[in-house]
Design a protein around this motif. Sequence first.
Motif, PDB file in Angstrom:
ATOM      1  N   ILE A 135       0.865  -1.179   0.000  1.00 23.01           N
ATOM      2  CA  ILE A 135       0.000   0.000   0.000  1.00 23.01           C
ATOM      3  C   ILE A 135       0.900   1.227   0.000  1.00 23.01           C
ATOM      4  O   ILE A 135       1.848   1.322   0.783  1.00 23.01           O
ATOM      5  CB  ILE A 135      -0.928   0.002   1.227  1.00 23.01           C
ATOM      6  CG1 ILE A 135      -1.890  -1.187   1.160  1.00 23.01           C
ATOM      7  CG2 ILE A 135      -1.699   1.316   1.313  1.00 23.01           C
ATOM      8  CD1 ILE A 135      -2.727  -1.374   2.402  1.00 23.01           C
ATOM      9  N   LEU A 136       0.627   2.166  -0.891  1.00 23.46           N
ATOM     10  CA  LEU A 136       1.429   3.380  -1.015  1.00 23.46           C
ATOM     11  C   LEU A 136       0.662   4.581  -0.478  1.00 23.46           C
ATOM     12  O   LEU A 136      -0.536   4.736  -0.750  1.00 23.46           O
ATOM     13  CB  LEU A 136       1.789   3.625  -2.477  1.00 23.46           C
ATOM     14  CG  LEU A 136       2.793   2.659  -3.100  1.00 23.46           C
ATOM     15  CD1 LEU A 136       2.724   2.728  -4.614  1.00 23.46           C
ATOM     16  CD2 LEU A 136       4.205   2.985  -2.639  1.00 23.46           C
ATOM     17  N   LEU A 137       1.364   5.425   0.254  1.00 20.28           N
ATOM     18  CA  LEU A 137       0.803   6.696   0.722  1.00 20.28           C
ATOM     19  C   LEU A 137       1.589   7.815   0.056  1.00 20.28           C
ATOM     20  O   LEU A 137       2.820   7.881   0.179  1.00 20.28           O
ATOM     21  CB  LEU A 137       0.916   6.819   2.246  1.00 20.28           C
ATOM     22  CG  LEU A 137       0.366   5.668   3.089  1.00 20.28           C
ATOM     23  CD1 LEU A 137       0.519   5.996   4.575  1.00 20.28           C
ATOM     24  CD2 LEU A 137      -1.093   5.383   2.754  1.00 20.28           C
ATOM     25  N   THR A 138       0.902   8.678  -0.682  1.00 20.19           N
ATOM     26  CA  THR A 138       1.565   9.792  -1.354  1.00 20.19           C
ATOM     27  C   THR A 138       0.840  11.094  -1.032  1.00 20.19           C
ATOM     28  O   THR A 138      -0.372  11.091  -0.768  1.00 20.19           O
ATOM     29  CB  THR A 138       1.594   9.593  -2.888  1.00 20.19           C
ATOM     30  OG1 THR A 138       0.257   9.596  -3.391  1.00 20.19           O
ATOM     31  CG2 THR A 138       2.273   8.274  -3.258  1.00 20.19           C
ATOM     32  N   PRO A 139       1.556  12.227  -1.049  1.00 23.31           N
ATOM     33  CA  PRO A 139       0.893  13.518  -0.820  1.00 23.31           C
ATOM     34  C   PRO A 139       0.056  13.905  -2.024  1.00 23.31           C
ATOM     35  O   PRO A 139       0.369  13.538  -3.161  1.00 23.31           O
ATOM     36  CB  PRO A 139       2.063  14.490  -0.615  1.00 23.31           C
ATOM     37  CG  PRO A 139       3.206  13.852  -1.339  1.00 23.31           C
ATOM     38  CD  PRO A 139       3.011  12.371  -1.239  1.00 23.31           C
ATOM     39  N   GLN A 140      -0.998  14.650  -1.784  1.00 22.06           N
ATOM     40  CA  GLN A 140      -1.854  15.082  -2.883  1.00 22.06           C
ATOM     41  C   GLN A 140      -1.237  16.284  -3.601  1.00 22.06           C
ATOM     42  O   GLN A 140      -0.382  16.984  -3.070  1.00 22.06           O
ATOM     43  CB  GLN A 140      -3.249  15.420  -2.366  1.00 22.06           C
ATOM     44  CG  GLN A 140      -3.987  14.171  -1.884  1.00 22.06           C
ATOM     45  CD  GLN A 140      -5.380  14.471  -1.385  1.00 22.06           C
ATOM     46  OE1 GLN A 140      -5.779  15.623  -1.292  1.00 22.06           O
ATOM     47  NE2 GLN A 140      -6.121  13.434  -1.055  1.00 22.06           N
ATOM     48  N   MET A 141      -1.689  16.495  -4.842  1.00 23.06           N
ATOM     49  CA  MET A 141      -1.178  17.583  -5.663  1.00 23.06           C
ATOM     50  C   MET A 141      -1.452  18.932  -5.025  1.00 23.06           C
ATOM     51  O   MET A 141      -2.510  19.144  -4.428  1.00 23.06           O
ATOM     52  CB  MET A 141      -1.829  17.549  -7.057  1.00 23.06           C
ATOM     53  CG  MET A 141      -1.280  16.476  -7.964  1.00 23.06           C
ATOM     54  SD  MET A 141      -2.180  16.375  -9.539  1.00 23.06           S
ATOM     55  CE  MET A 141      -1.855  17.993 -10.231  1.00 23.06           C
ATOM     56  N   VAL A 177      -4.131   7.213  -0.887  1.00 20.00           N
ATOM     57  CA  VAL A 177      -3.890   5.812  -0.544  1.00 20.00           C
ATOM     58  C   VAL A 177      -4.030   5.008  -1.837  1.00 20.00           C
ATOM     59  O   VAL A 177      -5.099   5.001  -2.457  1.00 20.00           O
ATOM     60  CB  VAL A 177      -4.894   5.300   0.507  1.00 20.00           C
ATOM     61  CG1 VAL A 177      -4.664   3.819   0.797  1.00 20.00           C
ATOM     62  CG2 VAL A 177      -4.797   6.124   1.788  1.00 20.00           C
ATOM     63  N   ILE A 178      -2.940   4.369  -2.258  1.00 20.86           N
ATOM     64  CA  ILE A 178      -2.926   3.618  -3.513  1.00 20.86           C
ATOM     65  C   ILE A 178      -2.702   2.146  -3.197  1.00 20.86           C
ATOM     66  O   ILE A 178      -1.757   1.788  -2.497  1.00 20.86           O
ATOM     67  CB  ILE A 178      -1.794   4.121  -4.436  1.00 20.86           C
ATOM     68  CG1 ILE A 178      -1.977   5.618  -4.741  1.00 20.86           C
ATOM     69  CG2 ILE A 178      -1.747   3.317  -5.724  1.00 20.86           C
ATOM     70  CD1 ILE A 178      -0.784   6.251  -5.442  1.00 20.86           C
ATOM     71  N   LEU A 179      -3.595   1.303  -3.707  1.00 19.67           N
ATOM     72  CA  LEU A 179      -3.444  -0.128  -3.474  1.00 19.67           C
ATOM     73  C   LEU A 179      -4.067  -0.916  -4.611  1.00 19.67           C
ATOM     74  O   LEU A 179      -4.796  -0.375  -5.444  1.00 19.67           O
ATOM     75  CB  LEU A 179      -4.070  -0.540  -2.137  1.00 19.67           C
ATOM     76  CG  LEU A 179      -5.594  -0.558  -2.019  1.00 19.67           C
ATOM     77  CD1 LEU A 179      -6.014  -1.427  -0.840  1.00 19.67           C
ATOM     78  CD2 LEU A 179      -6.146   0.845  -1.836  1.00 19.67           C
ATOM     79  N   ALA A 180      -3.752  -2.190  -4.644  1.00 20.58           N
ATOM     80  CA  ALA A 180      -4.334  -3.095  -5.632  1.00 20.58           C
ATOM     81  C   ALA A 180      -4.968  -4.263  -4.881  1.00 20.58           C
ATOM     82  O   ALA A 180      -4.352  -4.823  -3.967  1.00 20.58           O
ATOM     83  CB  ALA A 180      -3.264  -3.597  -6.600  1.00 20.58           C
TER      84      ALA A 180
END
Length: 442
Positions: free
Chosen positions: A403-409, A420-423
Amino acid sequence: MSSLIKDLKITIKSCKLVQPLETHERRSMFLSNIDQVLNFNVERVHFFDANLDFNIECVADKLEFAFRTLLSSYDFMAGRLNFNTLEKRLEIDCNAAGAVFVVAESELTMAEIGDLEYPNPAFAQLVVKIECMETEDKPLCAIQVTWFKCGAIAIGTTNNHTTMDGVSFKVFLESLASLVSGKPLAFTPISDRRVFEARSPPRVEFTHPELTQILKDHHQTDQTLIDSTSSDLEFKLYQLSQKDINNLKGKARNQGKEGPWITTFNVVTALVWICKALATTSKDKTNEISTILYAVDLRSRLQPPLPNSYTGNAVLTAYAKATYDQLENEPFGFIVELLHQGVARLTEEYARSVIDWGELHKGYPKGDIFVSSWLKLGTMEVEFPWGRPKYNGPVVHPNKDIILLTPQMKGKKKEGGVNVILALPPHDIPHFETLFHKLLLI
């Protein structure tokens, strides 16, 4: 998202190996036991709006020259991985064999490719696939600059994770941007990995349930932290606003104890741990244990602390464990505190014990879920002559355990929030989303 652009209509204009502008005496570079288990490539894309002062030839020429200059200081990035059969470990042959530099064009405008934050598999066309290159020895680093029809550009970077972690990459990127601007290196890299060398004799002073041994008859090159295999999975992006995050922090305070551990990372990670674990397990496994892994930077935990200019992998994997029953029924604040305890556990003494365990057992961290946070890397703040990135983030490949956590634009109404990015397997998504929205509302 059925409307995703699947073909960015890329044409490769040039692809070449570039050598350091100044070469040094050939050497073998020691890789620590932390580096050893990170033998996989990390791919990122940095998107920039059009700047009328910079055309593709100008950007490509400046980037290539700066890249070659930078490789003079980062000579190992132009080297090759080698398995030392005598020592039975990976090392880098700093042989100046070169890194890859690609110039490409897209027939599309950047607007046509859609949401830059969504993990579009087509973004893989914006980076160099090192592992697919038809060469015997695989380069450790690559840059691809892609020009869109509107004048916007994407800079795709690829590096083998044995070379550096996210903090080191940010320093690398700052120096690249500085050189492109005609300035000196932002930092002089410190690349001696022996600061994380195992003690002699090794002393394993803690139990390490987060670690598993490499199977017999396997080289350490065969097994790593990231398993790239996956079944049919569907990408999902969930966006948490600053208000959502504040609500989660409030929930943690109300259902636990007040403390410094109620951070954005801990509350978001607790949320996704609960939802992912419960959405993918059956009811008859409620007493079984779920293990979550997440990276912790060691630089400030050592005495003396390591400077940010340390170039390598200075992160270890923290862990937390809970039964599925606890994840379902314990207060949210309890789960948040478990994550904090995992970080608190990672003292310098514990880290040395992990490194020594690796020397004895040649193993790697193993868990049900691995959370990779890009929230504090700060790569969107790096300024090139043509501006700061509109957005940057990892090129994501399907993996059910990551699971990836990235800041928003920046500039969005949800600025300050978290992606929150996941598959997930499609049949698990409805249950995950039900739990996700329920926890946000309660």
